[in-house]
Design an enzyme around this catalytic site. Sequence first.
Site, PDB file in Angstrom:
ATOM      1  N   GLU A 346       0.892  -1.285   0.020  1.00 34.03           N
ATOM      2  CA  GLU A 346       0.071   0.020  -0.028  1.00 34.03           C
ATOM      3  C   GLU A 346       0.859   1.467   0.092  1.00 34.03           C
ATOM      4  O   GLU A 346       0.436   2.291   0.677  1.00 34.03           O
ATOM      5  CB  GLU A 346      -0.901  -0.119   1.220  1.00 34.03           C
ATOM      6  CG  GLU A 346      -1.957  -1.315   1.105  1.00 34.03           C
ATOM      7  CD  GLU A 346      -2.766  -1.353   2.596  1.00 34.03           C
ATOM      8  OE1 GLU A 346      -3.847  -1.871   2.616  1.00 34.03           O
ATOM      9  OE2 GLU A 346      -2.076  -0.991   3.495  1.00 34.03           O
TER      10      GLU A 346
HETATM   11  C1  TNX Z   1      -4.291  -4.068   4.900  1.00 35.58           C
HETATM   12  S1  TNX Z   1      -2.526  -6.321   4.398  1.00 35.58           S
HETATM   13  C2  TNX Z   1      -2.822  -3.919   5.196  1.00 35.58           C
HETATM   14  C3  TNX Z   1      -2.518  -3.420   6.615  1.00 35.58           C
HETATM   15  C4  TNX Z   1      -4.100  -3.316   7.466  1.00 35.58           C
HETATM   16  C5  TNX Z   1      -5.029  -4.368   6.834  1.00 35.58           C
HETATM   17  C6  TNX Z   1      -6.228  -4.430   7.735  1.00 35.58           C
HETATM   18  C7  TNX Z   1      -1.586  -5.368   4.260  1.00 35.58           C
HETATM   19  C8  TNX Z   1      -0.384  -5.914   3.634  1.00 35.58           C
HETATM   20  N1  TNX Z   1      -1.716  -4.167   4.482  1.00 35.58           N
HETATM   21  O1  TNX Z   1      -2.035  -2.253   6.655  1.00 35.58           O
HETATM   22  O2  TNX Z   1      -3.845  -3.436   8.825  1.00 35.58           O
HETATM   23  O3  TNX Z   1      -5.297  -4.279   5.588  1.00 35.58           O
HETATM   24  O4  TNX Z   1      -6.942  -5.542   7.431  1.00 35.58           O
END
Ligand code: TNX
Length: 533
Positions: A346
């Site tokens: 992300e």
């Molecule tokens: C996505 S999974 C994220 C996390 C969040 C999560 C909550 C991922 C690699 N990144 O930063 O905590 O969703 O479900």
Amino acid sequence: MKKIFTYCSMGVCLLFLACKPAPKLSESSLVPYPQEMKDGNGVFELNAESGIHLIGSSEQLTGIGEYLAEQLRPATGFEIPVSYDGGDIRLELTEGENPEAYSLVIEENQVLINAAGEAGLFYGVQSLLQLFPQEIAHKSKQVQSWEIPTGSISDQPAFGYRGAMLDVARHFISVEDVKHYIDQMAVYKLNFLHLHLTDDQGWRIEIKSWPKLTEIGGSTEVGGGKGGFYTQEEYKELVSYAADRFITIVPEVDMPGHTNSALASYAELNPGVNLPNGKLDSVNKQPLDYQMPLRNPQASELYTGIEVGWSTFAPKLEITYAFVDSVVREIAELTPGPYFHIGGDESHVTEKEDYVYFVERVQDIVSKYGKTSIGWDEIATAKLLPGNVAQFWAKEENAKLAINQGNQILMSPATRAYLDMQYDSTSRIGLHWAAYIELEDAYSWDPSSFSDSISSQHILGVEAPLWTETVTNRGDMEYLSFPRLPALAEVAWTSSDRRSWEGFKSRIQKHGARWTIQGIGYYPSPQVNWEGK
Ligand code: TNX
């Protein structure tokens, strides 16, 4: 007279059997379910004379014997000596190829666990412990008999990496609570604990060369609580506590996104004023980070919300890599395991080109310190070093990119393996952006057929992440992890042809009673007929 006595005792015996028939080995409630089981037709009874007999030479053998004895002593009140001289429970290291495989043979007068490696022996011990009546989990003496069915088990895992992840960044999790989680992971034969040590809301591991990371970056958490961090000593203590249970710690420093806690701790990690033309100042031909007055960077504010994807390191600044180098070096020195997790998810505000450049440089740093990188699936948009691992959580096309480069996949599909997802809309905590995940959803999937593009030879293993935006204490961890963590442990351990939802459902129902004895506040899924509820 003698005859009468015999009839009497048979009667008592029959009465007893009618109350509590000894279960067959094949009807026992082992989770994860073993590869092979054969029934005998008697019982082995642990008694006041029982002892553990170690056979083989390994420094860890005594530790495994003591571990077993410590699990058996409180509830039985027996002494259970551990020695190389004798005893009716034999733990034997033998020849063999797979150090995680074991065989467990239960006869009326002895129990024998055989394995080629210490890990296998430990897994045999876990299976043996699950066979005893659930009262074995009590911490005080129980007056009852301790029988287990005779027969034999021959077992080995489907996947070599069977993991759980704790996000200790969104809400800090104490050393004690992590140890408690490790104890339960061991019961279900999980062997990797991934610690998500840094995120926007908190930096949780002491870095001696950058002390403000924990002083400032560790000082809060989601919701504005006081946060916390592990000193290097505490982290080492976790590494060794886990290692004693054949669990390897995988440390994660999430970057270049999810980095606000570092950006709030050190102004110089922020880009500051954007000079034209990227890397070099045209007048002095100096990298920008040596020109603090020119870029005049400001530290960001600490963050206690739960938005994602808005922070980034500055991939064009050399200081970023000097920083990452120190952090990786210090953590790698404390970590005996082979992996270092570089995050990479992300990074929505990092330029695509900068992201790829960053991931490639960070992989080189990790490899310089002797570790293999794991990263969330987005890292596969960069050129991966051989052996590095992409953790599939969201995008199949990223997993495909990794596979096409010859790299392996760690399976954590958010729709099945995310322990922070709510069970259903009434769950008291949890998120639901990926799915609602009831127990059956967590259990009934096969890593090798989940996606057309990912087949078994590409899969390193399975990991169940617990993100903690909504998790503030041990009770919350337990509510989301039990019973789904054991379900995912079985997905990782037991080959798919040996698994069935009906079978799992009937076995896991017995674990509820054991969790209750241990004070584990599990979610009593309505899909299961919980014993003792
Ligand atoms: C996505 S999974 C994220 C996390 C969040 C999560 C909550 C991922 C690699 N990144 O930063 O905590 O969703 O479900």
